[in-house]
Write an enzyme that holds these catalytic residues in place. Sequence first.
Site, mmCIF file in Angstrom:
data_model
loop_
_atom_site.group_PDB
_atom_site.id
_atom_site.type_symbol
_atom_site.label_atom_id
_atom_site.label_comp_id
_atom_site.label_asym_id
_atom_site.label_seq_id
_atom_site.Cartn_x
_atom_site.Cartn_y
_atom_site.Cartn_z
ATOM 1 N N CYS A 1 0.910 -0.914 0.085
ATOM 2 C CA CYS A 1 0.141 -0.099 0.287
ATOM 3 C C CYS A 1 0.737 0.894 0.265
ATOM 4 O O CYS A 1 0.446 2.047 -0.748
ATOM 5 C CB CYS A 1 -1.008 0.112 1.249
ATOM 6 S SG CYS A 1 -2.589 1.289 1.340
ATOM 7 N N GLU B 1 -4.194 -4.602 -4.216
ATOM 8 C CA GLU B 1 -4.394 -3.416 -4.268
ATOM 9 C C GLU B 1 -4.318 -2.743 -5.832
ATOM 10 O O GLU B 1 -4.595 -1.818 -6.391
ATOM 11 C CB GLU B 1 -2.556 -2.840 -4.257
ATOM 12 C CG GLU B 1 -1.983 -2.354 -2.509
ATOM 13 C CD GLU B 1 -3.173 -1.174 -2.104
ATOM 14 O OE1 GLU B 1 -2.622 -0.097 -3.376
ATOM 15 O OE2 GLU B 1 -3.256 -0.946 -1.119
#
Length: 219
Positions: A135, A204
Site C-alpha cells: 500500500c 492493491e
Amino acid sequence: MAFSDELLEEGTDIWNAQFEHPFVTELATGELDPEAFRHWVEQDYRYLLDYARVFALGATKARDEATMTHMMDVAHTILDFEMDLHREFAVDYGISVDDLESVEKAPTCVAYTNFLVRTAHEGSIAEIAAAIYPCGQGYLDVAEHMAELAEGEHRYTPFIEKYTSEKFEEAVAWMTELVDRCGEQFPGESEAMREAFRSSARLEHAFWEMCYTHEEWEV
C-alpha cells in the site's frame, strides 16, 4: 539486495499492471470519471480505518520500543493526516463525514481489509511489515508514475501531490526499512513475508479495478 527490493522485483508484474490500469492513467490526465473517483474516496476511507487498526495491532507485535512507538504514531497519522484528504474530497462531492462512515464496503474492500486485519491478529511483525508495504510503496510509485503522465493541473492534482509529498516519502522509507530489518532478523519467515506481500499487492491492483468499475454487491 535488500529484502524490500527482492519483494518489489518479484512483484514487477503487479506493479506494471497498476501503472497501466485505466483508473491510474485516466486520473493522471484528469480524465477519470468523477463517479469512479467518488467510489475511491468512499471505499478508501473505509479501508484506511482498518489500515490504521493494522498499525495499532502491529505495535503490539513489535519487539522494540522504537518500532512500537512509530507504528502507533503511524496509526494516528493515518486517521489525522491522510484521511483529511478524503474528507476534503468528500466535501467536493457533497459527502458528509457521517456518510463516509456509513458507506458499505465493496467486496474487494472487504477482502483486502479482512486480509490485513487477520494478518495483524495472527501474523508476526515480519508478516505485518510485508502486508502493509504494497500500500505504501505502491501508492508512492503509482503517484510518481501519474506525475510523469500528467500535463498541467486538474481536479485530481491534489491526489498526485499528496502521494508524492515529502511527508509520504518519509513514511514509505520507514516502511521499507522495517521490511528490510525484518527480512534480515527473521530469515525463517521470508516465505511468509513474500506471500503476504504478493497477496496485498494483488489486492492493491484489484482495488483500482473495484473503483473503476464501481463495484458493489450484486445481491
